[in-house]
Design an enzyme around this catalytic site. Structure first.
Site, short mmCIF file in Angstrom:
data_model
loop_
_atom_site.label_atom_id
_atom_site.label_comp_id
_atom_site.label_asym_id
_atom_site.label_seq_id
_atom_site.Cartn_x
_atom_site.Cartn_y
_atom_site.Cartn_z
N GLU A 107 0.69 -1.12 -0.14
CA GLU A 107 -0.05 -0.07 0.12
C GLU A 107 0.85 1.34 -0.06
OE1 GLU A 107 -2.34 0.15 3.40
OE2 GLU A 107 -3.37 -1.73 2.91
N CYS A 351 -3.37 1.48 8.36
CA CYS A 351 -2.17 0.97 7.68
C CYS A 351 -2.49 -0.79 7.46
CB CYS A 351 -0.91 1.12 8.32
SG CYS A 351 0.72 0.63 7.66
#
Length: 364
Positions: A107, A351
């Site tokens: 990511e 996250c």
């Protein structure tokens, strides 16, 4: 550049047939050219194509000879990742899910602020630190990223910003993984994006965050680089910090603070402490006082983080009024503190959440 020596030291690095051209620092590109019978000045031309003109194909480097372009293509790749998912929040935050050459996913997040555009980059596929509040650790650590794979995250975001004539103004190394567990590749990344011939992002506009890998804090203090430094603290005593961050059992608060004091004495730079607030765990007034006592002798700033809910974890958000009380108490005790603005709450913002949702190869 990934050498045999690097691979020997870093067993979690990938073993691709061709490494990313973005993994080479400027000095390494110069050396490689000379070793391959080319002129050293070509490094500047290549870096201009990579980081200023931002071409996608080596054949687009039209001021290089065909022979040199062929040699580059034989040795390097420019394609390190493809965009799998792109989620955009109402507040302008964009989260990218990239698929790497070996099928793993990572990511990257673009955050828009009044002062510019900040990119949060990932340094590892997964993470083994095991923080009990973090989605990134759910699948464990798969491998480290090459420097070029970290650079490519910033470049991909920059290319998206090129469409609106904007630029990446800040980088935070706070994505998936522990940067100090991929230290050499992280340092190469920093040198590439900071280089005048690279992305030319000022060192004071780049922040590295660690969970507290003490030996590497000493190493980082000894580096001749003006990068901002942040520590994920989250607890001011061993009981709370070990509950939230198992790494504290290896590197306890006392030893961590010794390393942080060394860093500040060596660099004379301000330190940021990241402090996530978890309802009923570390968010009471007595915790604020304990934190203030721990860091009172340091030139520092506390970044209070209202944590995003992670479905796989059981922690709850601290009520807003308690967050403000915590901040007020720190300030009363002379500690510089701010509350991080929540961004991307509507797009798997925590996250590792998007990767956990989309993960396929890693969970086989």
């Amino acid at each position: 550049m990934i050498t045999a020596e690097k691979k020997k030291k870093n067993k979690f690095l990938p073993n691709f047939e061709k490494q990313s051209i973005y993994s080479l620092r400027y000095d390494e590109m110069q050396d490689w050219l000379v070793q391959n019978g080319q002129q050293k000045f070509r490094a500047k031309q290549i870096f201009e194509w990579l980081y200023e003109k931002r071409v996608d194909d080596i054949d687009d480097m039209t001021n290089l000879s065909k022979e040199l372009r062929e040699v580059l293509k034989d040795n390097f790749t420019m394609t390190t990742m493809t965009t799998v998912v792109k989620q955009e929040s109402k507040d302008g935050t964009i989260k990218f899910l990239f698929e790497l050459q070996d099928g793993y996913t990572i990511e990257t997040v673009l955050m828009r602020h009044e002062y510019g555009n900040s990119v949060c980059v990932t340094t590892q596929v997964g993470c083994r630190i095991g923080c009990t509040f973090c989605a990134s650790t759910l699948g464990g650590l798969k491998r480290n990223l090459e420097a070029g794979e970290i650079v490519s995250q910033v470049l991909t975001v920059q290319k998206a910003l090129d469409e609106t004539e904007e630029r990446v103004s800040q980088i935070v190394i706070m994505g998936i993984g522990e940067p100090f567990e991929n230290y050499d590749e992280m340092m190469d990344f920093l040198k590439i994006v900071n280089d005048d011939n690279g992305l030319n992002i000022g060192a004071r506009h780049i922040t590295v965050s660690t969970s507290g890998i003490i030996p590497r804090i000493y190493d980082f203090a000894d580096e001749d680089i003006q990068i901002n430094f942040a520590v994920s603290l989250h607890g001011a005593n061993d009981e709370i910090r070990s509950r939230l961050m198992p790494i504290n059992r290896a590197y306890n608060v006392e030893k961590l603070m010794e390393a942080i004091h060394y860093y500040q004495e060596k660099t004379n730079r301000r330190i940021t402490f990241e402090y996530g607030l978890f309802g009923g765990v570390n968010d009471q007034i007595e915790h604020a006082r304990e934190l203030a006592h721990l860091i009172q002798e340091l030139n520092c700033h506390v970044n209070l983080i209202p944590v995003n809910h992670v479905p796989e974890r059981n922690y709850v958000k601290t009520p807003k009024e308690d967050i403000f009380k915590f901040e007020k108490e720190l300030k009363r005790l002379g500690i510089n503190a701010t509350i991080r603005r929540e961004q991307g709450a509507d797009i798997d913002a925590a996250c590792g959440q998007l990767r956990a949702k989309e993960r396929k190869v890693e969970t086989r």
